[in-house]
Design a protein around this motif. Structure first.
Motif, PDB file in Angstrom:
ATOM      1  N   THR A   1       0.817  -1.212   0.000  1.00 39.06           N
ATOM      2  CA  THR A   1       0.000   0.000   0.000  1.00 39.06           C
ATOM      3  C   THR A   1       0.852   1.264   0.000  1.00 39.06           C
ATOM      4  OG1 THR A   1      -0.129   0.035   2.421  1.00 39.06           O
ATOM      5  CG2 THR A   1      -1.851  -1.177   1.250  1.00 39.06           C
TER       6      THR A   1
ATOM      7  N   GLY B   1       0.698  -2.434   5.333  1.00 42.84           N
ATOM      8  CA  GLY B   1       0.206  -1.075   5.479  1.00 42.84           C
ATOM      9  C   GLY B   1       1.279  -0.011   5.330  1.00 42.84           C
ATOM     10  N   LYS B   2       0.873   1.225   5.554  1.00 41.88           N
ATOM     11  CA  LYS B   2       1.796   2.355   5.467  1.00 41.88           C
ATOM     12  C   LYS B   2       2.655   2.425   6.729  1.00 41.88           C
ATOM     13  CE  LYS B   2      -1.507   4.970   2.666  1.00 41.88           C
ATOM     14  NZ  LYS B   2      -2.361   6.178   2.595  1.00 41.88           N
TER      15      LYS B   2
ATOM     16  N   LYS C   1      -4.012   2.410  13.338  1.00 44.52           N
ATOM     17  CA  LYS C   1      -3.586   2.197  11.955  1.00 44.52           C
ATOM     18  C   LYS C   1      -3.901   0.775  11.484  1.00 44.52           C
ATOM     19  CE  LYS C   1      -1.889   6.271  11.111  1.00 44.52           C
ATOM     20  NZ  LYS C   1      -2.536   7.178  10.102  1.00 44.52           N
TER      21      LYS C   1
ATOM     22  N   LEU D   1      -6.368  -0.158   8.483  1.00 48.47           N
ATOM     23  CA  LEU D   1      -5.946  -1.045   7.391  1.00 48.47           C
ATOM     24  C   LEU D   1      -6.983  -2.140   7.154  1.00 48.47           C
ATOM     25  CD1 LEU D   1      -3.536  -1.827   5.452  1.00 48.47           C
ATOM     26  CD2 LEU D   1      -2.789  -3.366   7.281  1.00 48.47           C
TER      27      LEU D   1
ATOM     28  N   GLU E   1     -10.245  -0.626   5.594  1.00 48.54           N
ATOM     29  CA  GLU E   1     -10.081  -0.164   4.215  1.00 48.54           C
ATOM     30  C   GLU E   1     -10.070  -1.305   3.214  1.00 48.54           C
ATOM     31  OE1 GLU E   1      -6.573   2.190   3.967  1.00 48.54           O
ATOM     32  OE2 GLU E   1      -7.459   3.954   4.916  1.00 48.54           O
ATOM     33  N   HIS E   2      -9.599  -2.468   3.625  1.00 46.00           N
ATOM     34  CA  HIS E   2      -9.375  -3.556   2.670  1.00 46.00           C
ATOM     35  C   HIS E   2     -10.300  -4.752   2.845  1.00 46.00           C
ATOM     36  CE1 HIS E   2      -5.682  -1.820   0.921  1.00 46.00           C
ATOM     37  NE2 HIS E   2      -5.482  -1.339   2.129  1.00 46.00           N
TER      38      HIS E   2
END
Length: 335
Positions: free
Chosen positions: A95, A286-287, A312, A316, A319-320
């Protein structure tokens, strides 16, 4: 019970996929005990010198696991792992770019039964880790117990596995110039007891050791969620508070390894066995969370970064989840 046998005309490619996963399951469940028995057996045969010489080598080489291991690129690139990848199949998703001049602590969730996603993505090149993250070398942490098994310890080090203790991780994270990614299954073996299909529970609320490790070395934190990790095996029901779960928790606290009563399919039939189901696993990286070096972080500093990490990871997942078959009303349960 009616047994659902596999058809006789299965393509060769699928048979090779099954063989590759069978080899991996054997190594995970039985190779260490077999190596220990072999080492002892040889002592009482005319080949006793093999064990004696190995014991000498073992003593000389005793610090290698905690000093980065002995990762062998050729083993990580073997075509065997491509067959294992395609069996499920397993996919690695990026990502964000990761700066190879930094060191990283990857928090892998969930542990699952046999950590199939973590091994395939970070101990082999079957899903293209080095292409997605050029300049980074990944190392997966594993229970120190397995590095006490003769012969087996050398095999797992070749795949980039290192003991899951602070000294081993710190050795890699101290590297000047960056380039190392230490992968930690944060929930550990205990989390495997909650690995039931359809569940999205991770042991994280009280897990702060990896946060402290990252802060002490200024290593950036990267949340990783492996969708489908809990779907490839069934497990005997063991809710918290039952006698089975009590026994499992006690054994885990004594031995350091958990004993989930799992099952799935067999080699030539689909009704029972220890082979995982052919269900997709998608591991999303993830970021990165930027971490400033702080060799003596306060409790408040740890709590703040831990809270940010949990946020976070949850983000993650949310979002997915829709992309990988997770219902919209399902949410991540942080235990």
């Amino acid at each position: 019970m009616k047994i659902d046998f596999a058809p006789a005309n299965i393509p060769l490619k699928r048979r090779l996929q099954t063989a590759a996963v069978l080899k991996w399951v054997f190594c995970f469940l039985a190779m260490a005990p077999c190596c220990i028995l072999l080492f002892i057996y040889l002592l009482f045969t005319r080949f006793w010198l093999v064990s004696v010489l190995y014991a000498t080598w073992w003593f000389i080489d005793r610090d290698t696991p905690s000093h980065g291991g002995r990762k062998v690129s050729l083993l990580c690139h073997m075509p065997l792992w491509n067959y294992m990848r395609d069996y499920f199949p397993i996919q690695l998703v990026k990502t964000a770019d990761l700066d190879p001049r930094q060191n990283y602590v990857f928090g892998f969730h969930p542990h699952g039964i046999l950590v199939a996603g973590a091994f395939t993505n970070f101990c082999t090149q079957a899903t293209g880790f080095s292409k997605l993250f050029p300049g980074l070398e990944s190392y997966l942490l594993m229970l120190p117990l397995w590095f006490r098994a003769p012969f087996f310890r050398d095999y797992i080090m070749c795949a980039g596995l290192i003991p899951s203790d602070k000294d081993s991780a710190s050795y890699l994270l101290r590297k000047e110039g960056g380039g190392n990614a230490v992968v930690i299954a944060v929930g550990g073996a205990l989390e495997a007891l909650d690995a039931h299909p359809g569940t999205h529970s991770v042991l994280l609320a009280s897990k702060k050791g990896f946060i402290k490790l990252a802060m002490e070395h200024g290593a950036h934190l990267v949340p990783v969620y492996s969708f489908g990790e809990n779907e490839v095996f069934d497990q005997v029901a063991n809710p918290r508070g039952t006698w089975l779960r009590w026994v499992q928790d006690r054994l885990q606290s004594i031995m350091g390894v958990s004993l989930p009563l799992f099952h799935a399919r067999g080699i030539f039939q689909y009704s029972f066995g220890l082979m995982p189901y052919r269900k997709p696993i998608t591991t999303v990286v993830g970021k990165p969370i930027k971490v400033e070096k702080n060799e003596k972080p306060s409790a408040e500093d740890l709590d703040a970064l831990h809270e940010l990490y949990m946020d976070k990871l949850t983000q993650l997942f949310e979002e997915h989840k829709g992309k990988y078959g997770i219902p919209e009303d399902a949410h991540l349960d942080l235990l």
